[in-house]
Design a protein around this motif. Structure first.
Motif, short mmCIF file in Angstrom:
data_model
loop_
_atom_site.label_atom_id
_atom_site.label_comp_id
_atom_site.label_asym_id
_atom_site.label_seq_id
_atom_site.Cartn_x
_atom_site.Cartn_y
_atom_site.Cartn_z
N ARG A 39 1.19 -1.11 -0.35
CA ARG A 39 0.03 -0.28 0.35
C ARG A 39 0.18 1.01 0.10
N ALA A 40 1.85 1.00 0.90
CA ALA A 40 2.53 2.08 0.86
C ALA A 40 3.86 2.59 -0.30
N VAL A 41 3.53 1.45 -1.25
CA VAL A 41 3.96 1.39 -2.17
C VAL A 41 3.26 2.34 -3.32
N GLU A 42 2.43 2.10 -3.64
CA GLU A 42 0.73 2.59 -4.69
C GLU A 42 0.30 3.93 -3.66
N MET A 43 0.80 4.55 -3.22
CA MET A 43 1.00 5.87 -2.57
C MET A 43 1.87 6.68 -3.41
N ALA A 44 3.00 5.90 -2.91
CA ALA A 44 4.49 6.89 -3.44
C ALA A 44 4.13 7.11 -5.18
N LEU A 45 3.53 5.68 -6.02
CA LEU A 45 3.72 5.94 -7.49
C LEU A 45 2.43 6.59 -7.15
N ALA A 55 11.86 -0.45 -0.73
CA ALA A 55 10.78 -0.73 -0.03
C ALA A 55 10.66 -0.69 0.51
N TYR A 56 11.31 -0.53 1.81
CA TYR A 56 11.63 -0.77 3.17
C TYR A 56 11.34 0.06 4.78
N GLN A 57 11.29 -1.13 5.95
CA GLN A 57 10.98 -0.08 6.56
C GLN A 57 12.22 0.72 7.53
N ASP A 58 11.89 2.04 8.05
CA ASP A 58 12.79 2.60 8.27
C ASP A 58 12.40 3.60 9.38
N THR A 59 13.23 4.46 10.33
CA THR A 59 12.67 5.20 10.98
C THR A 59 13.13 6.07 10.59
N ARG A 60 11.49 7.01 11.25
CA ARG A 60 11.91 8.84 10.08
C ARG A 60 10.81 9.60 11.54
N LYS A 61 11.64 11.04 11.68
CA LYS A 61 11.56 11.76 12.38
C LYS A 61 10.67 11.25 13.99
N LYS A 63 9.81 8.22 13.92
CA LYS A 63 8.36 7.27 13.81
C LYS A 63 8.27 6.02 12.68
N LYS A 64 7.99 5.00 12.83
CA LYS A 64 8.66 3.66 12.16
C LYS A 64 8.13 3.78 10.47
N THR A 65 8.12 3.84 9.96
CA THR A 65 8.41 4.23 8.38
C THR A 65 8.09 3.13 7.23
N TRP A 66 7.50 3.22 6.26
CA TRP A 66 7.65 2.56 4.92
C TRP A 66 8.13 3.48 4.45
N GLU A 67 9.89 3.02 3.95
CA GLU A 67 10.84 4.03 2.51
C GLU A 67 10.47 3.80 2.04
N VAL A 68 10.14 4.57 0.90
CA VAL A 68 9.99 3.89 -0.59
C VAL A 68 10.77 5.19 -1.50
N GLN A 69 11.85 4.06 -2.47
CA GLN A 69 12.62 5.28 -3.16
C GLN A 69 12.35 4.63 -4.69
N ILE A 70 11.95 5.94 -5.55
CA ILE A 70 11.25 5.98 -6.75
C ILE A 70 12.33 6.50 -7.75
N ASN A 71 13.43 5.78 -8.82
CA ASN A 71 13.07 6.70 -10.16
C ASN A 71 11.59 7.69 -10.63
N GLY A 72 12.10 8.60 -10.61
CA GLY A 72 10.82 9.42 -11.25
C GLY A 72 10.72 9.22 -12.80
N SER A 73 8.94 9.82 -12.94
CA SER A 73 9.16 9.57 -14.27
C SER A 73 9.67 11.33 -14.55
N TRP A 78 13.14 10.26 -5.75
CA TRP A 78 12.01 10.40 -4.39
C TRP A 78 12.65 9.38 -3.43
N GLU A 79 12.09 9.90 -2.33
CA GLU A 79 12.38 8.94 -1.19
C GLU A 79 10.99 9.61 -0.52
N VAL A 80 10.56 8.53 -0.01
CA VAL A 80 9.30 8.82 0.51
C VAL A 80 8.94 8.05 1.61
N HIS A 81 8.73 8.67 2.55
CA HIS A 81 8.65 7.86 3.66
C HIS A 81 6.59 8.15 4.38
N TYR A 82 6.31 6.50 4.77
CA TYR A 82 4.50 6.66 5.22
C TYR A 82 4.76 6.23 6.66
#
Length: 95
Positions: A39-45, A55-61, A63-73, A78-82
């Motif tokens: 779901r985190a990948v879907e939202m990031a895309l 896409a993996y678990q990480d900690t940001r600010k 908080k436990k997050t999903w980090e999703v890294q994207i080579n954008g069109s 992009w590095e997005v954390h949910y």
């Protein structure tokens, strides 16, 4: 309880949980909390179309997050954390 009765009871429990997924969630185990990695990948895309490179678990600010890294069109990386527990966007950065 004899083996036959135990086997029948087990079969009925499994069959009931397969037929009714909410029963499985309440039959002695707590339901999963938060959002899945998928779901985190879907939202990031949706936010940044492109190709997911990681896409993996990480900690940001804190908080436990999903980090999703994207080579954008758009040519950006992009590095997005949910937040895993709520699905809330924690950070969204282009590199």
């Amino acid at each position: 309880m004899n083996k036959s009765a135990l086997l029948t009871a087990t079969f009925l429990l499994v069959a009931s949980s397969l037929a009714n997924p909410t029963f499985a969630a309440t039959a002695g185990t707590a339901p999963a909390q938060g959002i899945s990695k998928e779901r985190a990948v879907e939202m990031a895309l949706q936010a940044h179309p492109g190709k997911v490179t990681k896409a993996y678990q990480d900690t940001r600010k804190g908080k436990k997050t999903w980090e999703v890294q994207i080579n954008g069109s758009d040519g950006k990386k992009w590095e997005v954390h949910y937040e895993i527990s709520s699905g809330a966007l924690v950070s969204d950065e282009a590199r």
